[in-house]
Design a protein around this motif. Structure first.
Motif, PDB file in Angstrom:
ATOM      1  N   TYR A   6      -5.105  -4.704   9.305  1.00 21.60           N
ATOM      2  CA  TYR A   6      -4.064  -5.720   9.408  1.00 21.60           C
ATOM      3  C   TYR A   6      -3.819  -6.183  10.833  1.00 21.60           C
ATOM      4  O   TYR A   6      -3.330  -7.285  11.052  1.00 21.60           O
TER       5      TYR A   6
ATOM      6  N   PHE B 177       0.843  -1.196   0.000  1.00 23.33           N
ATOM      7  CA  PHE B 177       0.000   0.000   0.000  1.00 23.33           C
ATOM      8  C   PHE B 177       0.876   1.244   0.000  1.00 23.33           C
ATOM      9  O   PHE B 177       1.948   1.251   0.602  1.00 23.33           O
TER      10      PHE B 177
ATOM     11  N   LYS C 136      -8.625   0.730  -1.357  1.00 21.78           N
ATOM     12  CA  LYS C 136      -8.316   2.033  -0.750  1.00 21.78           C
ATOM     13  C   LYS C 136      -8.824   2.049   0.680  1.00 21.78           C
ATOM     14  O   LYS C 136      -9.812   1.403   1.006  1.00 21.78           O
ATOM     15  N   TYR C 137      -8.150   2.833   1.489  1.00 18.43           N
ATOM     16  CA  TYR C 137      -8.583   3.102   2.856  1.00 18.43           C
ATOM     17  C   TYR C 137      -8.548   4.611   3.049  1.00 18.43           C
ATOM     18  O   TYR C 137      -7.651   5.290   2.545  1.00 18.43           O
TER      19      TYR C 137
ATOM     20  N   VAL D 195      -4.776   6.010   1.574  1.00 23.23           N
ATOM     21  CA  VAL D 195      -4.104   4.727   1.379  1.00 23.23           C
ATOM     22  C   VAL D 195      -4.616   4.064   0.107  1.00 23.23           C
ATOM     23  O   VAL D 195      -5.823   3.913  -0.076  1.00 23.23           O
TER      24      VAL D 195
ATOM     25  N   ASP E 218      -7.134   3.229   9.325  1.00 20.26           N
ATOM     26  CA  ASP E 218      -8.084   2.228   8.840  1.00 20.26           C
ATOM     27  C   ASP E 218      -7.346   0.997   8.325  1.00 20.26           C
ATOM     28  O   ASP E 218      -7.766  -0.135   8.562  1.00 20.26           O
ATOM     29  N   LEU E 219      -6.242   1.209   7.614  1.00 18.45           N
ATOM     30  CA  LEU E 219      -5.430   0.086   7.154  1.00 18.45           C
ATOM     31  C   LEU E 219      -4.836  -0.649   8.353  1.00 18.45           C
ATOM     32  O   LEU E 219      -4.874  -1.877   8.417  1.00 18.45           O
ATOM     33  N   LYS E 220      -4.317   0.091   9.305  1.00 12.94           N
ATOM     34  CA  LYS E 220      -3.713  -0.520  10.489  1.00 12.94           C
ATOM     35  C   LYS E 220      -4.738  -1.370  11.237  1.00 12.94           C
ATOM     36  O   LYS E 220      -4.449  -2.495  11.638  1.00 12.94           O
TER      37      LYS E 220
ATOM     38  N   LYS F 151      -3.833   0.664  -2.617  1.00 11.63           N
ATOM     39  CA  LYS F 151      -3.097  -0.571  -2.875  1.00 11.63           C
ATOM     40  C   LYS F 151      -2.369  -0.434  -4.203  1.00 11.63           C
ATOM     41  O   LYS F 151      -2.956  -0.058  -5.201  1.00 11.63           O
TER      42      LYS F 151
ATOM     43  N   TRP G  18      -7.713  -7.645   0.718  1.00 14.82           N
ATOM     44  CA  TRP G  18      -7.647  -6.269   1.217  1.00 14.82           C
ATOM     45  C   TRP G  18      -8.510  -5.363   0.355  1.00 14.82           C
ATOM     46  O   TRP G  18      -8.747  -5.643  -0.823  1.00 14.82           O
TER      47      TRP G  18
ATOM     48  N   LYS H  87      -4.606   6.025   7.199  1.00 14.93           N
ATOM     49  CA  LYS H  87      -3.672   4.949   7.511  1.00 14.93           C
ATOM     50  C   LYS H  87      -4.116   4.157   8.738  1.00 14.93           C
ATOM     51  O   LYS H  87      -3.831   2.973   8.841  1.00 14.93           O
TER      52      LYS H  87
END
Length: 127
Positions: free
Chosen positions: A110, A29, A99-100, A41, A105-107, A43, A96, A103
């Motif tokens: 995962y 990302f 887009k998020y 974010v 939201d991505l964290k 991908k 995945w 950051k």
């Protein structure tokens, strides 16, 4: 993970060297922390040209079939900007989002997953 440069100019190409100790599924990302009204974010791997993210070779280079080009953001008033790549390796193929919004939201996504490793790489773009 090694990037071909730490500092880029608008239009330069990004290349990534990856060394593995076992086969993995890799997702990358790009984080644009200065983005305020859209998605921060995105991908970048796998993508439409590089669909297979199961890496088996000990040494792997990206891009394979695509071109990763660095662009200085429009409407950004400073002379340099930092961006980040997040490399997420997993034992299983995780679906995945493309887009998020942020950051965080991505964290959050995962952190919920088991058996992953992640790494952040920062680079700077100059006007």
């Amino acid at each position: 993970v090694k990037l071909n440069e730490k500092n880029f100019r608008d239009g330069e190409e990004l290349k990534i060297d990856i060394e593995l100790n076992k086969p993995i599924y890799l997702t990358i990302f790009q984080i644009l922390p200065y983005e305020k009204k859209d998605f921060q974010v995105h991908k970048v791997f796998p993508n439409d040209l590089e669909k297979d993210n199961y890496l088996k070779e000990k040494n792997f280079k990206l891009p394979q079939k695509a071109k990763y080009e660095i662009f200085f953001p429009n409407n950004y008033q400073k002379n340099s900007v930092d961006e980040y790549l997040v490399f997420i390796a997993s034992e299983k193929d995780i679906n995945w989002l493309e887009k998020y919004a942020k950051k965080e939201d991505l964290k959050n996504a995962y952190i919920r997953e088991k058996s992953i490793k992640y790494m952040y790489k920062q680079y700077t773009i100059y006007k």
